[in-house]
Scaffold this active site. Structure first.
Site, PDB file in Angstrom:
ATOM      1  N   ASP A   1       8.621  -5.903  14.115  1.00  0.00           N
ATOM      2  CA  ASP A   1       7.422  -5.359  14.519  1.00  0.00           C
ATOM      3  C   ASP A   1       7.472  -4.203  14.957  1.00  0.00           C
ATOM      4  O   ASP A   1       8.221  -3.837  16.253  1.00  0.00           O
ATOM      5  CB  ASP A   1       6.817  -6.624  15.637  1.00  0.00           C
ATOM      6  CG  ASP A   1       5.423  -6.193  15.833  1.00  0.00           C
ATOM      7  OD1 ASP A   1       5.121  -5.107  15.915  1.00  0.00           O
ATOM      8  OD2 ASP A   1       4.752  -7.012  16.392  1.00  0.00           O
ATOM      9  N   VAL A   2       6.937  -3.173  14.741  1.00  0.00           N
ATOM     10  CA  VAL A   2       7.351  -1.978  15.301  1.00  0.00           C
ATOM     11  C   VAL A   2       6.859  -1.835  16.665  1.00  0.00           C
ATOM     12  O   VAL A   2       7.081  -0.548  17.416  1.00  0.00           O
ATOM     13  CB  VAL A   2       6.495  -0.678  14.351  1.00  0.00           C
ATOM     14  CG1 VAL A   2       7.095  -0.815  12.797  1.00  0.00           C
ATOM     15  CG2 VAL A   2       4.945  -0.875  14.242  1.00  0.00           C
TER      16      VAL A   2
ATOM     17  N   ASN B   1       4.943   4.600   8.784  1.00  0.00           N
ATOM     18  CA  ASN B   1       3.565   4.332   8.139  1.00  0.00           C
ATOM     19  C   ASN B   1       3.110   2.965   8.455  1.00  0.00           C
ATOM     20  O   ASN B   1       1.671   3.082   8.293  1.00  0.00           O
ATOM     21  CB  ASN B   1       4.123   4.196   6.628  1.00  0.00           C
ATOM     22  CG  ASN B   1       3.122   3.536   5.622  1.00  0.00           C
ATOM     23  OD1 ASN B   1       2.148   4.154   5.310  1.00  0.00           O
ATOM     24  ND2 ASN B   1       3.381   2.053   5.631  1.00  0.00           N
TER      25      ASN B   1
ATOM     26  N   SER C   1      -4.175  10.423   9.287  1.00  0.00           N
ATOM     27  CA  SER C   1      -5.319  10.024   8.575  1.00  0.00           C
ATOM     28  C   SER C   1      -6.421  11.276   8.489  1.00  0.00           C
ATOM     29  O   SER C   1      -6.415  12.090   9.401  1.00  0.00           O
ATOM     30  CB  SER C   1      -6.077   8.905   8.998  1.00  0.00           C
ATOM     31  OG  SER C   1      -7.259   8.600   8.397  1.00  0.00           O
TER      32      SER C   1
ATOM     33  N   ALA D   1      -8.861   7.424  17.506  1.00  0.00           N
ATOM     34  CA  ALA D   1      -7.894   8.093  18.723  1.00  0.00           C
ATOM     35  C   ALA D   1      -6.681   7.965  18.551  1.00  0.00           C
ATOM     36  O   ALA D   1      -5.672   8.785  18.599  1.00  0.00           O
ATOM     37  CB  ALA D   1      -8.307   7.132  19.812  1.00  0.00           C
TER      38      ALA D   1
ATOM     39  N   TYR E   1      -9.728   3.649  16.157  1.00  0.00           N
ATOM     40  CA  TYR E   1      -8.524   4.229  15.120  1.00  0.00           C
ATOM     41  C   TYR E   1      -8.592   5.753  15.109  1.00  0.00           C
ATOM     42  O   TYR E   1      -7.416   6.251  14.871  1.00  0.00           O
ATOM     43  CB  TYR E   1      -9.407   3.627  13.643  1.00  0.00           C
ATOM     44  CG  TYR E   1      -8.256   3.925  12.581  1.00  0.00           C
ATOM     45  CD1 TYR E   1      -7.096   3.099  12.111  1.00  0.00           C
ATOM     46  CD2 TYR E   1      -8.526   4.990  11.520  1.00  0.00           C
ATOM     47  CE1 TYR E   1      -6.365   3.378  11.209  1.00  0.00           C
ATOM     48  CE2 TYR E   1      -7.838   5.171  10.479  1.00  0.00           C
ATOM     49  CZ  TYR E   1      -6.600   4.294  10.286  1.00  0.00           C
ATOM     50  OH  TYR E   1      -5.799   4.469   9.138  1.00  0.00           O
TER      51      TYR E   1
ATOM     52  N   GLY F   1       0.715  -1.325  -0.220  1.00  0.00           N
ATOM     53  CA  GLY F   1      -0.036  -0.058   0.130  1.00  0.00           C
ATOM     54  C   GLY F   1       0.864   1.148   0.041  1.00  0.00           C
ATOM     55  O   GLY F   1       1.752   1.541  -0.817  1.00  0.00           O
TER      56      GLY F   1
HETATM   57  N1  LIG Z   1      -5.492   3.476   3.137  1.00  0.00           N
HETATM   58  C1  LIG Z   1      -6.109   4.162   3.548  1.00  0.00           C
HETATM   59  O1  LIG Z   1      -7.273   4.764   3.213  1.00  0.00           O
HETATM   60  C2  LIG Z   1      -5.574   4.995   4.665  1.00  0.00           C
HETATM   61  C3  LIG Z   1      -5.952   6.358   4.934  1.00  0.00           C
HETATM   62  C4  LIG Z   1      -5.291   7.331   5.824  1.00  0.00           C
HETATM   63  C5  LIG Z   1      -4.241   6.719   6.578  1.00  0.00           C
HETATM   64  N2  LIG Z   1      -3.935   5.232   6.201  1.00  0.00           N
HETATM   65  C6  LIG Z   1      -2.548   4.976   6.874  1.00  0.00           C
HETATM   66  O2  LIG Z   1      -1.597   4.734   5.942  1.00  0.00           O
HETATM   67  C7  LIG Z   1      -0.779   3.779   6.687  1.00  0.00           C
HETATM   68  C8  LIG Z   1      -0.712   2.367   5.714  1.00  0.00           C
HETATM   69  O3  LIG Z   1      -1.807   1.901   5.160  1.00  0.00           O
HETATM   70  P1  LIG Z   1      -2.076   1.150   3.944  1.00  0.00           P
HETATM   71  O4  LIG Z   1      -3.495   1.642   3.397  1.00  0.00           O
HETATM   72  O5  LIG Z   1      -0.931   1.179   3.076  1.00  0.00           O
HETATM   73  O6  LIG Z   1      -1.983  -0.170   4.595  1.00  0.00           O
HETATM   74  P2  LIG Z   1      -1.306  -1.764   4.126  1.00  0.00           P
HETATM   75  O7  LIG Z   1      -2.414  -2.672   5.254  1.00  0.00           O
HETATM   76  O8  LIG Z   1      -1.755  -1.832   2.877  1.00  0.00           O
HETATM   77  O9  LIG Z   1      -0.175  -1.760   4.744  1.00  0.00           O
HETATM   78  C9  LIG Z   1       0.498  -1.828   5.898  1.00  0.00           C
HETATM   79  C10 LIG Z   1       1.642  -2.394   6.107  1.00  0.00           C
HETATM   80  O10 LIG Z   1       2.075  -2.416   7.413  1.00  0.00           O
HETATM   81  C11 LIG Z   1       2.553  -3.658   7.744  1.00  0.00           C
HETATM   82  N3  LIG Z   1       2.425  -3.812   9.385  1.00  0.00           N
HETATM   83  C12 LIG Z   1       1.171  -3.882  10.013  1.00  0.00           C
HETATM   84  N4  LIG Z   1       1.482  -4.038  11.306  1.00  0.00           N
HETATM   85  C13 LIG Z   1       2.857  -3.950  11.322  1.00  0.00           C
HETATM   86  C14 LIG Z   1       3.795  -3.893  12.470  1.00  0.00           C
HETATM   87  N5  LIG Z   1       3.379  -4.205  13.916  1.00  0.00           N
HETATM   88  N6  LIG Z   1       5.109  -3.768  12.547  1.00  0.00           N
HETATM   89  C15 LIG Z   1       5.631  -3.738  11.087  1.00  0.00           C
HETATM   90  N7  LIG Z   1       4.712  -3.843   9.888  1.00  0.00           N
HETATM   91  C16 LIG Z   1       3.265  -3.605  10.259  1.00  0.00           C
HETATM   92  C17 LIG Z   1       1.728  -4.628   7.069  1.00  0.00           C
HETATM   93  O11 LIG Z   1       2.244  -6.064   7.015  1.00  0.00           O
HETATM   94  C18 LIG Z   1       1.477  -3.805   5.833  1.00  0.00           C
HETATM   95  O12 LIG Z   1       2.467  -4.392   4.997  1.00  0.00           O
HETATM   96  C19 LIG Z   1      -1.292   3.088   7.986  1.00  0.00           C
HETATM   97  O13 LIG Z   1      -1.035   3.724   9.232  1.00  0.00           O
HETATM   98  C20 LIG Z   1      -2.960   3.544   7.768  1.00  0.00           C
HETATM   99  O14 LIG Z   1      -3.474   3.873   9.162  1.00  0.00           O
HETATM  100  C21 LIG Z   1      -4.201   4.579   5.213  1.00  0.00           C
END
Ligand SMILES: NC(=O)c1ccc[n+]([C@@H]2O[C@H](COP(=O)([O-])OP(=O)(O)OC[C@H]3O[C@@H](n4cnc5c(N)ncnc54)[C@H](O)[C@@H]3O)[C@@H](O)[C@H]2O)c1
Length: 261
Positions: A68-69, A95, A145, A160, A158, A19
């Site tokens: 794991d972050v 991210n 977000s 919060a 989420y 993503g």
């Molecule tokens: N997609 C949306 O609509 C959107 C909108 C606003 C904000 N966000 C934020 O953007 C960020 C990325 O979202 P995305 O849509 O690309 O999600 P995604 O699920 O496509 O990617 C997230 C990645 O983070 C990894 N991950 C999850 N937990 C982890 C951990 N504990 N340690 C290390 N890696 C971990 C997952 O394996 C995955 O590869 C997130 O913080 C999400 O909240 C997303």
């Protein structure tokens, strides 16, 4: 305004295999980054993603570190391996995030979205970016977000976590810390973006409302991520939602109209 040059810089991207995180990695490499470390849990996807990035941008520019972050020692290992591989580290993209409001999963959402980001800020600001940046300035981008800007009553956990990112960004991004460490700390607030982000809603009917919202693609988002990296002043947050990035400004407390009970 000075523009931060991505060329020859080294970045660590959490959640970098999927993503928005993968989009950051691609954009950094397109703009000449020397190296990118993808930090993620999803080991299975890592070979394919690294191979595809190498095919597009050349060998020896991308490494994967399973971490794991939420675990500061694993996260620190990713910084150590980045410096050992590329010689320095300039940019942290905080991210990684999840969206799980279920009874079983909501605490994990808090841990990943808040503890994970704070682990990254502390490691980046106090230990790695300050001491191992190649230029005058390091950079941390935290991920909030549009759910960090307004109420979303069906996903309050989420929300919060994403509101918390603003407090951390304006405080760690304050000039007091910039003058000390020369690391900019900024935040992004993406709108609904098509990605594999797992969404488990605490109140099921939200799903319909969420799915009906206009959404942007990762390709729409990509140039705005780069603009934030290049230009956002420390302590600022930027809304990225199907139009050029615009700043989200938290009101100054002294300027709030006082409404008494
Ligand atoms: N997609 C949306 O609509 C959107 C909108 C606003 C904000 N966000 C934020 O953007 C960020 C990325 O979202 P995305 O849509 O690309 O999600 P995604 O699920 O496509 O990617 C997230 C990645 O983070 C990894 N991950 C999850 N937990 C982890 C951990 N504990 N340690 C290390 N890696 C971990 C997952 O394996 C995955 O590869 C997130 O913080 C999400 O909240 C997303």
């Amino acid at each position: 305004m000075a523009v931060f040059d991505i060329n020859s810089k080294v970045a660590l991207v959490t959640g970098g295999l999927s993503g928005i995180g993968l989009t950051y990695a691609q954009e950094l490499l397109k703009n000449g980054a020397k190296g990118v470390t993808l930090v993620d849990l999803n080991e299975k996807a890592s070979d394919k993603v690294v191979k595809e990035l190498e095919e597009e941008f050349g060998k020896n520019k991308v490494i994967f570190v399973k971490a794991d972050v939420r675990d500061i020692e694993e996260f620190e290992d990713a910084f150590k391996r980045t410096v050992a591989t590329f010689g320095n580290v300039d940019i942290l993209i905080n991210n990684a995030g999840i969206f799980d409001e279920s009874d079983e999963g909501w605490r994990k959402t808090v841990q990943v979205n808040m503890i994970g980001v704070l682990n990254g800020i502390l490691l980046g600001l106090e230990k790695y970016l300050c001491d191992h940046k190649s230029g005058e300035e390091g950079l941390i981008v935290n991920t909030s977000s549009i759910a960090g800007l307004e109420p979303y009553p069906y996903s309050p956990i989420y929300v919060a976590t994403k509101f918390a990112i603003h407090g951390a960004t304006i405080s760690f991004g304050h000039p007091v810390h910039y003058e000390r460490q020369h690391v900019r700390v900024v935040a992004v607030c993406p709108g609904v973006t098509t990605s594999p982000l797992t969404s488990t809603y605490r109140y099921g009917e939200y799903k319909k409302a969420y799915l009906n919202r206009p959404r942007q693609t990762l390709a729409d988002l990509a140039p705005e991520l780069v603009r934030v990296i290049q230009r956002a002043p420390t302590g600022t947050a930027w809304v990225l939602d199907s139009e050029p990035a615009y700043q989200f400004v938290l009101p100054d407390r002294d300027s709030i109209p006082k409404i008494y009970l």
